[in-house]
Scaffold this motif. Structure first.
Motif, PDB file in Angstrom:
ATOM      1  N   ILE A  13      41.578 -29.241  53.191  1.00  0.00           N
ATOM      2  CA  ILE A  13      40.805 -28.825  54.370  1.00  0.00           C
ATOM      3  C   ILE A  13      41.086 -29.804  55.486  1.00  0.00           C
ATOM      4  O   ILE A  13      41.487 -30.936  55.273  1.00  0.00           O
ATOM      5  CB  ILE A  13      39.294 -28.768  54.074  1.00  0.00           C
ATOM      6  CG1 ILE A  13      38.779 -30.151  53.654  1.00  0.00           C
ATOM      7  CG2 ILE A  13      38.956 -27.714  53.080  1.00  0.00           C
ATOM      8  CD1 ILE A  13      37.286 -30.230  53.559  1.00  0.00           C
ATOM      9  N   LEU A  73      34.527 -28.596  48.253  1.00  0.00           N
ATOM     10  CA  LEU A  73      34.484 -28.816  49.700  1.00  0.00           C
ATOM     11  C   LEU A  73      33.469 -29.900  50.059  1.00  0.00           C
ATOM     12  O   LEU A  73      33.748 -30.759  50.911  1.00  0.00           O
ATOM     13  CB  LEU A  73      34.153 -27.517  50.425  1.00  0.00           C
ATOM     14  CG  LEU A  73      35.223 -26.432  50.381  1.00  0.00           C
ATOM     15  CD1 LEU A  73      34.682 -25.123  50.947  1.00  0.00           C
ATOM     16  CD2 LEU A  73      36.476 -26.863  51.117  1.00  0.00           C
ATOM     17  N   ARG A  87      34.196 -23.898  44.407  1.00  0.00           N
ATOM     18  CA  ARG A  87      34.803 -24.169  45.717  1.00  0.00           C
ATOM     19  C   ARG A  87      33.827 -24.922  46.616  1.00  0.00           C
ATOM     20  O   ARG A  87      34.197 -25.877  47.308  1.00  0.00           O
ATOM     21  CB  ARG A  87      35.245 -22.866  46.374  1.00  0.00           C
ATOM     22  CG  ARG A  87      35.944 -23.073  47.706  1.00  0.00           C
ATOM     23  CD  ARG A  87      36.612 -21.800  48.180  1.00  0.00           C
ATOM     24  NE  ARG A  87      35.673 -20.738  48.447  1.00  0.00           N
ATOM     25  CZ  ARG A  87      35.147 -20.497  49.652  1.00  0.00           C
ATOM     26  NH1 ARG A  87      35.458 -21.256  50.683  1.00  0.00           N
ATOM     27  NH2 ARG A  87      34.312 -19.489  49.809  1.00  0.00           N
ATOM     28  N   TYR A 106      42.524 -24.003  48.692  1.00  0.00           N
ATOM     29  CA  TYR A 106      41.978 -25.317  49.003  1.00  0.00           C
ATOM     30  C   TYR A 106      42.699 -26.407  48.210  1.00  0.00           C
ATOM     31  O   TYR A 106      43.061 -27.446  48.743  1.00  0.00           O
ATOM     32  CB  TYR A 106      40.471 -25.370  48.722  1.00  0.00           C
ATOM     33  CG  TYR A 106      39.986 -26.791  48.654  1.00  0.00           C
ATOM     34  CD1 TYR A 106      39.945 -27.571  49.797  1.00  0.00           C
ATOM     35  CD2 TYR A 106      39.648 -27.378  47.447  1.00  0.00           C
ATOM     36  CE1 TYR A 106      39.556 -28.896  49.740  1.00  0.00           C
ATOM     37  CE2 TYR A 106      39.263 -28.696  47.375  1.00  0.00           C
ATOM     38  CZ  TYR A 106      39.210 -29.454  48.531  1.00  0.00           C
ATOM     39  OH  TYR A 106      38.846 -30.768  48.459  1.00  0.00           O
ATOM     40  N   ILE A 155      32.624 -24.300  54.742  1.00  0.00           N
ATOM     41  CA  ILE A 155      32.877 -25.659  55.242  1.00  0.00           C
ATOM     42  C   ILE A 155      31.945 -25.956  56.422  1.00  0.00           C
ATOM     43  O   ILE A 155      31.411 -27.056  56.536  1.00  0.00           O
ATOM     44  CB  ILE A 155      34.363 -25.874  55.583  1.00  0.00           C
ATOM     45  CG1 ILE A 155      34.658 -27.359  55.784  1.00  0.00           C
ATOM     46  CG2 ILE A 155      34.801 -25.112  56.779  1.00  0.00           C
ATOM     47  CD1 ILE A 155      34.700 -28.152  54.537  1.00  0.00           C
TER      48      ILE A 155
END
Length: 190
Positions: free
Chosen positions: A188, A149, A145, A183, A118
């Motif tokens: 997030i 993100l 992922r 997630y 991130i």
């Protein structure tokens, strides 16, 4: 006599547990590679050892280099910070690696503060003009992922993943699956 309400409360948890277990046991998710990358690549850091990319990081860098050499890529942002006491950051090591292989300095940017995916994305975004579409370069296991993100951060992104090592650790594959599930369930903090 059993309370029917308590069985109904447990049922969604049982279904979720079965789905999660199946997800973790099944082969990895794959994000299809784009045919034509955006003009800007973001290479997500992996690790570096004493100024040299780790094998996983080197595969990502070589993949980005191949995309650059195929044409259409004008800029490569290499991400990744440094561990405490380490004189080198992943971003700087990756930038130097690509520079030694013919990518001009004005086509390279190093993001050298991040420690997580991130942060890779957040900090790389600050180096680019607003709303720059990017192609993420990472490995096949990390790609789902990383793409999720990026999109959660409002980054217009697609993926061109480097292949995994033939002897990739099952622990790494499991960690990526668990992180993707976490997630999906938790989200997030933006």
């Amino acid at each position: 006599m059993r309370n029917r309400g308590s069985a109904l409360n447990v049922l969604p948890l049982a279904v979720l547990a079965v789905l999660a277990a199946g997800f973790l046991v099944l082969p990895g998710l794959r994000v299809p590679n784009v045919e034509r990358p955006h003009p800007t690549l973001i290479v997500l850091g992996a690790a570096q050892y004493a100024g040299k990319p780790s094998p996983a990081f080197q595969r990502r860098l070589n993949h980005a280099l191949a995309l650059y050499r195929d044409g259409g890529v004008a800029r490569i942002v290499v991400t990744g910070g440094r561990r405490p006491g380490d004189p080198f950051s992943e971003g700087e090591v990756g930038e130097a690696y690509l520079g030694r292989r013919g990518v001009p300095a004005d086509a390279l940017l190093a993001e050298a503060r991040s420690r997580t995916t991130i942060e890779n994305l957040r900090f790389a975004r600050t180096l680019l003009p607003p709303h720059t579409p990017v192609t993420l370069v990472t490995d096949e296991a990390h790609a789902p992922r990383a793409l999720a993100l990026a999109r959660a951060l409002g980054i217009e992104a697609n993926v061109s993943a480097s292949p995994l090592s033939r002897n990739v650790s099952r622990g790494y594959l499991l960690r990526e699956k668990v992180a993707l599930v976490a997630y999906a369930l938790i989200g997030i903090r933006l």
